[in-house]
Design an enzyme around this catalytic site. Structure first.
Site, PDB file in Angstrom:
ATOM      1  N   ASP A  71      20.427   3.284   8.786  1.00 36.14           N
ATOM      2  CA  ASP A  71      21.833   3.068   9.137  1.00 36.14           C
ATOM      3  C   ASP A  71      22.002   1.597   9.503  1.00 36.14           C
ATOM      4  OD1 ASP A  71      20.858   2.742  11.681  1.00 36.14           O
ATOM      5  OD2 ASP A  71      21.768   4.560  12.513  1.00 36.14           O
ATOM      6  N   GLU A  72      23.127   1.269  10.130  1.00 32.59           N
ATOM      7  CA  GLU A  72      23.401  -0.152  10.367  1.00 32.59           C
ATOM      8  C   GLU A  72      22.522  -0.773  11.444  1.00 32.59           C
ATOM      9  OE1 GLU A  72      27.531  -1.022  10.926  1.00 32.59           O
ATOM     10  OE2 GLU A  72      28.128   0.327   9.315  1.00 32.59           O
ATOM     11  N   ARG A 128      13.045  -7.654   5.738  1.00 29.00           N
ATOM     12  CA  ARG A 128      14.353  -8.219   6.044  1.00 29.00           C
ATOM     13  C   ARG A 128      15.308  -7.131   6.502  1.00 29.00           C
ATOM     14  NH1 ARG A 128      15.324 -13.370   4.392  1.00 29.00           N
ATOM     15  NH2 ARG A 128      13.546 -14.240   3.285  1.00 29.00           N
ATOM     16  N   ILE A 129      16.218  -7.533   7.376  1.00 26.64           N
ATOM     17  CA  ILE A 129      17.258  -6.603   7.831  1.00 26.64           C
ATOM     18  C   ILE A 129      18.397  -6.650   6.818  1.00 26.64           C
ATOM     19  CG2 ILE A 129      18.874  -6.075   9.694  1.00 26.64           C
ATOM     20  CD1 ILE A 129      16.142  -5.924  10.818  1.00 26.64           C
ATOM     21  N   LEU A 130      18.783  -5.492   6.337  1.00 26.09           N
ATOM     22  CA  LEU A 130      19.883  -5.431   5.382  1.00 26.09           C
ATOM     23  C   LEU A 130      21.218  -5.423   6.117  1.00 26.09           C
ATOM     24  CD1 LEU A 130      18.209  -2.790   3.083  1.00 26.09           C
ATOM     25  CD2 LEU A 130      18.701  -5.172   2.449  1.00 26.09           C
ATOM     26  N   SER A 156       0.831  -1.214   0.000  1.00 21.61           N
ATOM     27  CA  SER A 156       0.000   0.000   0.000  1.00 21.61           C
ATOM     28  C   SER A 156       0.865   1.265   0.000  1.00 21.61           C
ATOM     29  CB  SER A 156      -0.982  -0.001   1.173  1.00 21.61           C
ATOM     30  OG  SER A 156      -0.322   0.181   2.393  1.00 21.61           O
ATOM     31  N   ASN A 157       2.026   1.216   0.630  1.00 18.56           N
ATOM     32  CA  ASN A 157       2.925   2.376   0.574  1.00 18.56           C
ATOM     33  C   ASN A 157       3.497   2.564  -0.828  1.00 18.56           C
ATOM     34  OD1 ASN A 157       3.347   3.848   3.243  1.00 18.56           O
ATOM     35  ND2 ASN A 157       3.386   1.710   3.889  1.00 18.56           N
ATOM     36  N   ASP A 213      15.978   0.339  12.601  1.00 20.02           N
ATOM     37  CA  ASP A 213      15.089   1.501  12.739  1.00 20.02           C
ATOM     38  C   ASP A 213      15.738   2.631  13.548  1.00 20.02           C
ATOM     39  OD1 ASP A 213      13.074   0.115  11.322  1.00 20.02           O
ATOM     40  OD2 ASP A 213      12.423  -0.889  13.148  1.00 20.02           O
ATOM     41  N   HIS A 268       8.490   3.379   9.061  1.00 19.03           N
ATOM     42  CA  HIS A 268       8.257   2.513  10.233  1.00 19.03           C
ATOM     43  C   HIS A 268       6.963   2.952  10.926  1.00 19.03           C
ATOM     44  CE1 HIS A 268       9.216  -0.151  13.518  1.00 19.03           C
ATOM     45  NE2 HIS A 268       8.904   0.813  14.352  1.00 19.03           N
TER      46      HIS A 268
HETATM   47  C1  GRF Z   1       3.801  -0.630   6.856  1.00 17.94           C
HETATM   48  O1  GRF Z   1       3.070  -0.542   8.051  1.00 17.94           O
HETATM   49  C2  GRF Z   1       5.205  -0.129   7.053  1.00 17.94           C
HETATM   50  O2  GRF Z   1       5.298   0.916   7.964  1.00 17.94           O
HETATM   51  C3  GRF Z   1       5.906  -1.342   7.586  1.00 17.94           C
HETATM   52  O3  GRF Z   1       5.354  -2.422   6.870  1.00 17.94           O
HETATM   53  C4  GRF Z   1       4.031  -2.081   6.449  1.00 17.94           C
HETATM   54  C5  GRF Z   1       3.987  -2.264   4.970  1.00 17.94           C
HETATM   55  O4  GRF Z   1       2.690  -2.070   4.447  1.00 17.94           O
HETATM   56  N1  GRF Z   1       7.330  -1.209   7.434  1.00 17.94           N
HETATM   57  P1  GRF Z   1       2.466  -2.010   2.883  1.00 17.94           P
HETATM   58  O5  GRF Z   1       3.087  -3.277   2.297  1.00 17.94           O
HETATM   59  O6  GRF Z   1       3.161  -0.778   2.355  1.00 17.94           O
HETATM   60  O7  GRF Z   1       0.996  -1.972   2.681  1.00 17.94           O
END
Ligand code: GRF
Length: 203
Positions: free
Chosen positions: A143-144, A93-95, A15-16, A147, A111
């Site tokens: 960053d490393e 995943r953590i990069l 959705s983002n 969040d 986040h």
């Molecule tokens: C969002 O809540 C974002 O903040 C988190 O994962 C979710 C992803 O949602 N990192 P979408 O896939 O963008 O709908």
């Protein structure tokens, strides 16, 4: 003028990603999404990319013998596509430090909490369980740490009596869809400078 190219890493719903696509289509965001990369082949985010005629790629961790090789593939796709910025939009995943350093100050994450509170997984659940009265979302450079990078923008929402993880998540998500495109617009317009761990927004 050529628009600056970005790559978006996803794992799920997207959705983002959709919010970014919609802003670009409306002419509100002067960027081109040159690649959408998912670590899951069935991520709905990939369908959203296809519908918007954006190149989509699946890079499945299980097909690589090491995290290093997995990330090298992601890096190769981003580089070949000419991306200047990597956006993590629900990438689960953590990069590694190697990847983060390769893209220093060129990775942006969204986040669903007001960092530095509630980093990591299940941020909305953490907020409800803790009993905070205000939560929200944070867009930040990566960053490393987890969040922990320099904060670009935050948006707040109230936490209401009776909220569950899901009702709070839905309220925060609405703000995510505004905050992430807004932060990307600032980046596209060269308005972000990083001083130590603080991001200054130029007028
Ligand atoms: C969002 O809540 C974002 O903040 C988190 O994962 C979710 C992803 O949602 N990192 P979408 O896939 O963008 O709908």
């Amino acid at each position: 003028m050529n628009k600056r190219k970005i790559g978006i890493l996803v794992s799920g719903r997207g959705s983002n990603l959709q919010a970014i696509i919609d802003c670009i289509l409306k002419g509100d965001l002067p960027l081109e999404i040159a690649a959408v990369i998912s670590d899951k082949s069935d991520a709905p985010a990939l369908e959203r990319a296809a519908k918007a005629k954006i190149a989509g790629f699946t890079v499945n961790r299980r097909e690589y013998s090491s995290k290093e090789e997995f990330e090298a593939k992601i890096n190769a796709i981003l580089t070949e596509a000419g991306c200047e910025l990597v956006v993590l939009a629900g990438f689960m995943r953590i990069l590694s430090a190697t990847f983060v350093n390769r893209w220093q100050h060129k990775i942006i994450n969204i986040h669903p909490a007001l960092l530095p509170s509630f980093p990591g997984l299940d941020a909305q659940k953490q907020a409800v369980t803790y009993g905070v009265k205000i939560s929200g979302c944070t867009v930040h450079f990566v960053d490393e740490g987890t969040d922990s990078g320099p904060i670009i923008l935050q948006k707040t929402v109230p936490v209401l009596d009776g909220d569950t993880e899901d009702t709070l998540a839905a309220r925060i998500l609405e703000q995510e869809h505004k905050a992430l495109p807004a932060a990307l617009k600032l980046w596209a317009e060269n308005k972000l400078t990083i001083e130590g761990r603080c991001v200054k927004i130029l007028a």
